[in-house]
Scaffold this motif. Structure first.
Motif, PDB file in Angstrom:
ATOM      1  N   ASN A 178      47.135  27.478  47.883  1.00 10.93           N
ATOM      2  CA  ASN A 178      48.094  27.523  47.060  1.00 10.93           C
ATOM      3  C   ASN A 178      48.200  28.482  45.858  1.00 10.93           C
ATOM      4  N   LEU A 179      49.191  29.098  45.769  1.00  7.99           N
ATOM      5  CA  LEU A 179      49.361  30.397  44.815  1.00  7.99           C
ATOM      6  C   LEU A 179      48.874  30.066  43.374  1.00  7.99           C
ATOM      7  N   ASP A 180      49.199  28.388  43.257  1.00  4.67           N
ATOM      8  CA  ASP A 180      48.978  27.944  41.837  1.00  4.67           C
ATOM      9  C   ASP A 180      47.531  27.983  41.320  1.00  4.67           C
ATOM     10  N   LEU A 181      46.800  27.898  42.268  1.00  5.25           N
ATOM     11  CA  LEU A 181      45.373  27.822  42.069  1.00  5.25           C
ATOM     12  C   LEU A 181      44.961  29.250  41.600  1.00  5.25           C
ATOM     13  N   LEU A 182      45.392  30.364  42.426  1.00  7.57           N
ATOM     14  CA  LEU A 182      45.162  31.657  42.059  1.00  7.57           C
ATOM     15  C   LEU A 182      45.753  32.125  40.456  1.00  7.57           C
ATOM     16  N   ASN A 183      46.810  31.232  40.311  1.00 10.22           N
ATOM     17  CA  ASN A 183      47.404  31.664  39.162  1.00 10.22           C
ATOM     18  C   ASN A 183      46.660  31.207  37.974  1.00 10.22           C
ATOM     19  N   LEU A 184      46.182  29.843  38.271  1.00  9.95           N
ATOM     20  CA  LEU A 184      45.229  29.141  37.273  1.00  9.95           C
ATOM     21  C   LEU A 184      44.156  29.895  37.020  1.00  9.95           C
ATOM     22  N   PHE A 185      43.548  30.531  37.782  1.00  9.59           N
ATOM     23  CA  PHE A 185      42.413  31.223  37.668  1.00  9.59           C
ATOM     24  C   PHE A 185      42.478  32.450  36.912  1.00  9.59           C
ATOM     25  N   HIS A 186      43.786  33.168  37.306  1.00 12.14           N
ATOM     26  CA  HIS A 186      44.248  34.386  36.555  1.00 12.14           C
ATOM     27  C   HIS A 186      44.385  33.981  35.094  1.00 12.14           C
ATOM     28  N   ALA A 187      45.273  32.918  35.016  1.00 13.26           N
ATOM     29  CA  ALA A 187      45.414  32.541  33.512  1.00 13.26           C
ATOM     30  C   ALA A 187      44.152  32.393  32.539  1.00 13.26           C
ATOM     31  N   PHE A 188      43.424  31.947  33.251  1.00 12.09           N
ATOM     32  CA  PHE A 188      42.039  31.567  32.459  1.00 12.09           C
ATOM     33  C   PHE A 188      41.142  32.800  32.116  1.00 12.09           C
ATOM     34  N   CYS A 189      41.425  33.660  33.294  1.00 10.89           N
ATOM     35  CA  CYS A 189      40.676  35.100  33.032  1.00 10.89           C
ATOM     36  C   CYS A 189      41.242  35.706  31.979  1.00 10.89           C
ATOM     37  N   GLN A 190      42.601  35.698  31.673  1.00 12.96           N
ATOM     38  CA  GLN A 190      43.368  36.358  30.666  1.00 12.96           C
ATOM     39  C   GLN A 190      42.885  35.605  29.479  1.00 12.96           C
ATOM     40  N   LYS A 191      43.095  34.232  29.361  1.00 14.14           N
ATOM     41  CA  LYS A 191      42.401  33.735  28.191  1.00 14.14           C
ATOM     42  C   LYS A 191      41.233  33.773  27.482  1.00 14.14           C
ATOM     43  N   ASN A 192      40.405  33.933  28.637  1.00 13.42           N
ATOM     44  CA  ASN A 192      39.028  34.225  28.124  1.00 13.42           C
ATOM     45  C   ASN A 192      38.604  35.743  28.094  1.00 13.42           C
ATOM     46  N   GLY A 193      39.532  36.514  28.511  1.00 11.11           N
ATOM     47  CA  GLY A 193      39.165  37.749  28.389  1.00 11.11           C
ATOM     48  C   GLY A 193      38.300  38.300  29.670  1.00 11.11           C
ATOM     49  N   LEU A 194      38.349  37.570  30.629  1.00 10.42           N
ATOM     50  CA  LEU A 194      37.749  37.979  31.819  1.00 10.42           C
ATOM     51  C   LEU A 194      38.262  39.095  32.536  1.00 10.42           C
ATOM     52  N   LEU A 195      37.724  40.012  33.047  1.00 12.38           N
ATOM     53  CA  LEU A 195      38.067  40.990  33.955  1.00 12.38           C
ATOM     54  C   LEU A 195      38.169  40.562  35.486  1.00 12.38           C
ATOM     55  N   CYS A 196      39.370  40.365  36.080  1.00 13.05           N
ATOM     56  CA  CYS A 196      39.087  39.855  37.323  1.00 13.05           C
ATOM     57  C   CYS A 196      39.861  40.843  38.253  1.00 13.05           C
ATOM     58  N   THR A 197      39.339  40.791  39.517  1.00 18.22           N
ATOM     59  CA  THR A 197      39.991  41.528  40.459  1.00 18.22           C
ATOM     60  C   THR A 197      40.364  41.017  41.703  1.00 18.22           C
ATOM     61  N   ILE A 198      41.025  41.499  42.820  1.00 16.01           N
ATOM     62  CA  ILE A 198      41.383  41.055  43.829  1.00 16.01           C
ATOM     63  C   ILE A 198      41.065  42.061  44.924  1.00 16.01           C
ATOM     64  N   GLN A 199      40.242  41.778  45.881  1.00 17.26           N
ATOM     65  CA  GLN A 199      40.067  42.801  46.952  1.00 17.26           C
ATOM     66  C   GLN A 199      39.185  43.719  46.328  1.00 17.26           C
ATOM     67  N   GLY A 200      38.472  43.404  45.397  1.00 22.47           N
ATOM     68  CA  GLY A 200      37.489  44.273  44.544  1.00 22.47           C
ATOM     69  C   GLY A 200      38.324  45.471  43.858  1.00 22.47           C
ATOM     70  N   LYS A 201      39.771  45.289  43.708  1.00 15.94           N
ATOM     71  CA  LYS A 201      40.473  46.471  42.913  1.00 15.94           C
ATOM     72  C   LYS A 201      41.125  45.692  41.589  1.00 15.94           C
ATOM     73  N   LEU A 202      41.015  46.594  40.671  1.00 14.01           N
ATOM     74  CA  LEU A 202      41.561  46.073  39.438  1.00 14.01           C
ATOM     75  C   LEU A 202      42.820  46.177  39.433  1.00 14.01           C
ATOM     76  N   PRO A 203      43.427  45.588  38.356  1.00 16.60           N
ATOM     77  CA  PRO A 203      45.326  45.638  38.596  1.00 16.60           C
ATOM     78  C   PRO A 203      45.416  46.977  37.644  1.00 16.60           C
ATOM     79  N   ARG A 204      46.332  47.743  37.757  1.00 14.95           N
ATOM     80  CA  ARG A 204      46.736  48.728  37.004  1.00 14.95           C
ATOM     81  C   ARG A 204      47.817  48.328  36.038  1.00 14.95           C
ATOM     82  N   SER A 205      47.862  49.113  34.769  1.00 12.30           N
ATOM     83  CA  SER A 205      48.824  48.436  33.820  1.00 12.30           C
ATOM     84  C   SER A 205      49.981  49.140  34.049  1.00 12.30           C
ATOM     85  N   ASP A 206      50.191  50.271  34.516  1.00 13.38           N
ATOM     86  CA  ASP A 206      51.745  50.815  35.011  1.00 13.38           C
ATOM     87  C   ASP A 206      52.087  50.529  36.304  1.00 13.38           C
TER      88      ASP A 206
END
Lengths: 718, 548
Positions: B162-190
């Protein structure tokens, strides 16, 4: 004449507030309520008694006096309202006033009293309503009640006559037992025994026995009532056999009297009333979760026949038990939670635990050995398991104060027995692993559930206990830290789970372990499965040690959709040292969309299955005197010395049913309805409505005829 | 794996410890040790929630093999267990699982827990159970230094949690300032630039590939069959400058577990089918499924067409059937050149649709007293096809995607027909197939929706896009589309669509020899075809639209 509830809790609180801080009950001599012959003779009321307590007493007495037989046809709501417990009785035991006053000698004064009370009670009821029925902040009304009761006091003096006393006795016990894995179980038991026949309907004066329950028993023809509200699950494997078992959620089983004609109606009414009394959702008990077991449940009290059609059994596994259930339960106690062992019942601590179970058992018992008359027994039990690990930071030492954040200072003044037992049986043949402080006065050895136990006993009624210190704080220390991870496994334990995956089919598997080294014993398994899990009985397999185990008795009642659940009862022989696996497959039904719970994706509960067995004990048991046995074995009497009765409940199950996506239809329906209603409706209306001027027609032949007749009659034509 | 030590440690932490020995005979020898028999032991401790009846559980699983590969994760798990044990707020039991032999051990444990035997793994031992598992998190830390977290979602047969589980992880990564990637790729800001788009596309294609392979990308993948939402978190040491200490990682995990603990229901009513161009954006099934649906529609229409031909030939008699055989023997295959005109026309139409609104907006602002934003509304009423045009246009700017379309087209169209024949066990194969089709059809950047975007207009306008675009998919030329439809005055638009669709389906179903380019024959509709729907099929069993 309808009785109204007094704000009894309020009265009790005002009592407590006004009680001298020096400890009136402690200073007063010990009063044996149950012992000895009742004091007969004319009642002498001390005219100079303090106004407030006497007034209260008077009011309560008056209410009792005018309480007639409960009208059987009255609705549950009315009954709940009228069945609040009477306020605290005798504050000072020296001024004891036994006996009901209806059959008393003051024949002329009694009607007067009754009339006055019936005038006075609406006020009291109004006050009670105004100040709220269950919460605090209503203590101001106590004084008003006292003021209202003062004139009645004088009347009572005239009304007092010789009463026939019925013995009632309260025994309170607390058992503290360290569990094998280091947790501590505390089991409270409050036994109220009343030598009166509730069924006759002649009983009107309730002293220790709660009136709410007493009248319930009388009105609905209840022979036995067992209600348990449990939060959590007793983990038999690590905690051992519990003193009193209960399934997770709410469990209610009732034997009705043979005189009850419509058992289902009485059951429905009873569950609704109990729902009101205990603030539990027992009103959700209906035919879809009620069963009539044939073999698993026998009357525990006096019974002269076991026609199981008079039995009803229901479990609500979803019920969440919390303080709102504890408070009414505590109110049923004669001392409330003001004195005695009940002071430990602090909700904040009781629900900071691993397991919480509270129960009410009412049953008729023999009055004496000859068993010519019936007494009624009410047991209120409460079991709590404290997790010493999480609270004590890994240490397994505990004390009363640590567990309850209170200590014991006195016994309930109404109790004839008030004892604390601490299980100090040596484990693993290593003696004296535990150290108890203060040192117990007496040590009792008993054989409980096939095991030899040693109990340290603290008698709260013995004056020597509070000599040294003002309060009793039982402490237990482990002399050596427990390090062995191999726990003693109980002889009988079970596990149940749903196997398989997917949302179409599944399988309920039950594993029953018999760890007895050489004795086989039979066990009765009761499974109640809701109708929306469609059991396939042909898939029922019972396998022990790789071989099929044929049950010697099977009672199966198939479910009817939306009417009744599946009921499966089996008598299975468990060979020694074996695991028996019972599996039955089911199909998950698709419910109607209104039948889903508000949280359908949480799953649907299947209530615990019940295992009843006579487990052979490892050591020979003496035939103990049931009534005098201090502990909790007496609820389930053992048939002989070689075995003891065990009832086990397995885990409740959570099963997911195929659930439609309730969000999508909701949106679609809302949108579609709006569109249809607003756009299509108005357009359709506009397009299809035809406007034309209606020509005043002369009508058909019939109308013309009618008009001619009307003209004759002089009535204006149509 | 130090089974005894783990058991003792977990017991000291106050957990209920169980072990599960398992063994599995492999059909082929192990790559590393060349053995057929794999034996292992899973150790797990159950933290029993207070005052709960063991009906629900959460799982934190850590794979542990020989060597110090995942030791950090085991340590972190034990630390978390020790901390969790002291808390009173747990409403669900928590299972701390250390599984040996990665997927093998995980499968053994899951099968034993659910009491099923799918892969003939023998396991023994009494199992402690904790009810229905609601969610699971698999943790892998490759080294003691963690600079970023990679999250793996693809499970067995392309199943997704379920996508919500992923969202949960992403939310906590952002909250704690963790750098998280998917497929080994960092998200780009632009998000608007072309490189960012290419980056997202690459990420998405990697996910499509991972799903299409059908392999689970971590231990979590095996949970999904049992309807347990699960993800794998991998701590990566990518030698960046900033590192995270274990406290931050532990906080993230604790937060996730507390959130999962608070759930009243299973995760539901979010997306189970999605593609992730980055961790914060997804492409929903609502975007790519219509395209796939229209691909399947082709088959249905073709089947309808065949059925009608069948009924025609039954009524027609035997000599017509004979004629038909004769006729089909003579016909030749169309060439690749025949593809060009429909493509050009389609994309020209797309370009026109794309630019006309903009031009129209200018015209509207010049001629009407409205502002630019209001003019859009006017235009939206005027041209329903604004978005259609944009979709079409964007296919033009991605020649690779288009190239794949043409080359893979037979396989793509045959795939749905295989679908009912392959009884996919969990519907997961459908998902991966759908993703395949999705990748080919909807690679437009404007559909990388930000989450929580109500994508109604995409959904609703997709059909138009596909109908217009279908001719460009097919290899056979579409004379009916190219030629002025002189004979079709009576035929409805629906008939046209059916014809195109039928054509699209009919050619690839046949064996596809390397064709010699031959010019398409002009289309001469027989007079009978211009009639009603029932008389649509031409005589002699020939479909005028499908055969050149």
């Amino acid at each position: 004449m309808s009785t109204k509830s007094l704000p009894s809790a309020c009265a009790r609180q005002s009592l407590a507030a006004n009680r001298p801080s020096s400890g009136c009950p402690k200073a007063s001599p010990v009063f044996k309520v149950g012992g000895g012959s009742p004091r007969g003779g004319p009642h002498k009321m001390d005219a100079l008694a303090p106004g407030w307590s006497a007034g209260l007493r008077l009011l309560s007495l008056g209410r009792h006096s005018q309480a007639g037989a409960f009208p059987p046809g009255s609705g549950p709501a009315h009954f709940i309202r009228s069945s609040a417990r009477q306020p605290v009785r005798e504050e000072n035991p020296r001024r004891r006033r036994p006996g009901p006053h209806r059959e008393g000698g003051g024949g002329e004064a009694a009607p007067v009293l009754r009339r006055r009370v019936s005038i006075a009670t609406p006020e009291a009821a109004a006050i009670g309503r105004a100040t709220g029925s269950g919460s605090g902040g209503r203590c101001g009304s106590g004084g008003m009640l006292a003021a209202a009761g003062l004139p009645l006091l004088l009347l009572l003096l005239a009304a007092a006559g010789p009463g026939r006393a019925e013995r009632d006795a309260l025994r309170e016990e607390l058992l503290l037992s360290p569990l094998p894995d280091g947790d501590v179980a505390a089991t409270f038991q409050f036994r109220t025994r009343w030598d009166a026949d509730l069924q006759r309907g002649g009983v009107s004066h309730y002293r220790l026995f709660p009136k709410a329950l007493g009248r319930l028993v009388a009105a609905l023809g209840v022979r036995e009532l067992h209600l348990a509200l449990t939060q959590g699950f007793w983990r038999t494997r690590v905690w051992g056999q519990p003193p009193l078992q209960a399934p997770a959620g709410a469990e209610l089983w009732v034997w009705f009297q043979p005189t009850v004609t419509d058992v289902d109606k009485a059951w429905k009414e009873l569950s609704n009333i109990l729902s009101g009394i205990f603030c539990a959702s027992l009103n959700f008990i209906d035919s879809t979760n009620t069963v009539t077991p044939t073999a698993s449940f026998k009357p525990l009290g006096l019974a002269n026949g076991t026609d199981h059609h008079l039995l009803r059994y229901a479990v609500l596994p979803r019920e969440v038990v919390c303080t709102e259930n504890l408070t009414p339960w505590k109110k049923l106690l004669p001392c409330g939670s003001k004195a005695g062992l009940a002071v430990l019942l602090k909700a904040e601590r009781l629900f900071h635990s691993s397991y919480h179970s509270q129960a009410v058992h009412i049953r008729p018992i023999c009055r004496d050995a000859s068993c010519l008359a019936v007494s009624w027994e009410l047991r209120q039990t409460l079991t709590v398991v404290f997790d010493t690990f999480s609270s004590g930071q890994g240490k397994k030492d505990w004390s009363l104060f640590k567990m309850f954040s209170r200590t014991l200072t006195d016994a309930c003044p109404l109790a004839s027995q008030s004892k604390v037992y601490v299980d100090i049986s040596p484990k693993n043949k290593e003696k004296e692993l535990l150290e108890v402080t203060p040192p117990p006065a007496t040590v009792h050895e008993a054989i409980v559930q096939g095991d030899k136990r040693t109990y340290a006993i603290y008698d709260l009624l013995s004056p020597s206990l509070f000599n040294t210190s003002r309060s009793l704080n039982v402490q237990l220390k482990w002399k050596r830290p427990q390090d062995s991870s191999d726990l003693p496994t109980p002889i009988l334990h079970a596990q149940r789970y749903v196997s398989g995956y997917g949302l179409q089919t599944g399988e309920i598997s039950t594993l029953i372990y018999n760890t007895h080294p050489y004795r086989a014993f039979p066990v009765i398994l009761l499974e109640t499965v809701p109708w929306y899990l469609r059991l396939y009985v042909h898939t029922l397999t019972i396998i022990t040690k790789g071989k099929e185990n044929k049950p010697s008795y099977i009672h199966y009642q198939p479910a009817q959709d939306r009417r009744r659940p599946h009921l499966l009862e089996m008598l299975i022989q468990l060979p020694a040292n074996s695991v028996t696996k019972i599996t039955i497959q089911f199909e998950r039904a698709l419910l109607k969309w209104t039948e889903y719970t508000p949280d359908p994706n949480h799953g649907f509960y299947v209530s615990s299955s019940v295992l009843s067995a006579l487990v052979p004990s490892v050591i020979a048991m003496k035939d103990v005197d049931v009534e005098q046995s201090p502990l909790f074995t007496s609820l389930f009497p053992s048939s002989d010395g070689s075995s003891y009765f065990v009832r086990l409940y397995t885990e409740p199950l959570l099963v997911n049913l195929p659930t439609p996506d309730f969000s999508m239809p909701y949106n679609v329906i809302c949108l579609t309805c709006t569109v249809v209603a607003v756009c299509y409706g108005s357009f359709y209306n506009l397009l299809t409505r035809t406007f034309h001027v209606e020509e005043p027609s002369r009508g058909g032949l019939a109308k013309r005829l009618a008009n001619i007749i009307r003209k004759f009659r002089g009535v204006p034509p149509l | 794996m130090p089974v005894a030590w783990l058991e003792k440690t977990m017991w000291t932490l106050g957990l209920e410890v169980h072990r599960q020995p398992f063994s599995r005979t492999l059909p082929f020898p192990d790559e590393l040790r060349e053995r057929y028999m794999v034996k292992g032991t899973n150790v797990y401790g159950i933290l029993r929630a207070p005052r709960a009846a063991s009906t629900e559980a959460l799982v934190l699983s850590v794979p542990c093999s020989e060597g110090p590969h995942n030791n950090q994760a085991v340590g972190l798990m034990l630390a978390l267990a020790s901390y969790f044990r002291g808390q009173i707020y747990w409403a669900k039991d928590i299972i701390f699982l250390v599984n040996e032999h990665d997927l093998l051990g995980m499968e053994a444990w899951l099968e034993a827990y659910h009491d099923v035997n799918l892969t003939e793994i023998q396991s023994s031992g009494t199992l402690g159970r904790a009810g229905a598992i609601q969610a699971a998190i698999a943790l892998e830390l490759s080294s003691d230094v963690v600079t970023s977290f990679d999250v793996a979602v693809e499970g067995l047969n392309g199943q997704l949690p379920n996508l919500d589980l992923l969202n949960l992880f992403h939310a906590f990564c952002q909250k704690n300032g963790l750098l998280c990637t998917i497929q080994g790729k960092l998200p780009r800001s632009d998000w608007d630039s072309l490189p960012a788009f290419a980056h997202s596309l690459q990420t998405l294609l990697l996910m499509v590939l991972a799903q299409a392979s059908g392999q689970p990308r971590g231990d979590h993948g095996l949970f999904l069959r049992y309807r347990i939402e699960a993800i794998t978190l991998r701590g990566i040491n990518s030698f960046r400058q900033y590192k995270y200490d274990m406290t931050t990682v532990g906080k993230t995990l604790e937060g996730m577990f507390r959130k999962l603990n608070n759930l009243l229901e299973r995760l539901h009513q979010s997306y189970f089918f999605y593609l992730l161009p980055s961790l914060s954006r997804f492409v929903s099934i609502g975007v790519y499924m219509p395209a796939f649906g229209f691909l399947i529609l082709v088959l249905i229409l073709k089947a309808l067409d065949l059925w009608m031909k069948l009924s025609k030939s039954e009524t027609g008699g035997s000599e017509r059937l004979w004629d038909a055989d004769h006729a089909t023997g003579e016909e030749s295959r169309p060439g690749l050149l025949a593809l060009v005109p429909p493509l050009v026309i389609c994309h020209a139409a797309g370009l026109a649709l794309y630019f006309l609104p903009v031009l129209g907006q200018h015209v509207a602002t010049q001629h009407f007293p409205v502002s630019e934003s209001e003019a859009v509304v006017v235009l939206l009423w005027g041209h329903g096809g604004v978005w259609v045009g944009r979709d079409l246009e964007e296919h033009q700017i991605h020649p690779p995607a288009l190239g794949r379309d043409t080359s893979h087209q037979p396989r793509l169209l045959q795939a749905p027909s295989n679908l009912p024949l392959n009884p996919s066990r969990d519907g997961a194969a459908t998902a991966s197939l759908a993703n395949l089709g999705q990748a080919l059809t909807t690679l437009t950047p404007n559909k990388f929706l930000p989450r929580s975007h109500l994508n109604l207009h995409f959904f609703s306008l997709k059909p138009f896009h596909l109908i217009l675009w279908l001719p460009s998919l097919i290899q056979s030329p579409s004379p009916a589309f190219l030629e002025p439809l002189e004979g079709l005055e009576g035929a409805t638009i629906r008939t046209q669509g059916a014809c195109w669709a039928a054509r699209a389906g009919c050619q690839p179903m046949a064996s596809f020899p390397p064709t010699t380019p031959s010019p398409p024959k002009p289309f001469s509709p027989p007079p009978a075809w211009a009639g009603t729907w029932g008389a649509m099929s031409p005589p002699q069993g020939q479909d005028p639209g499908c055969s050149p």
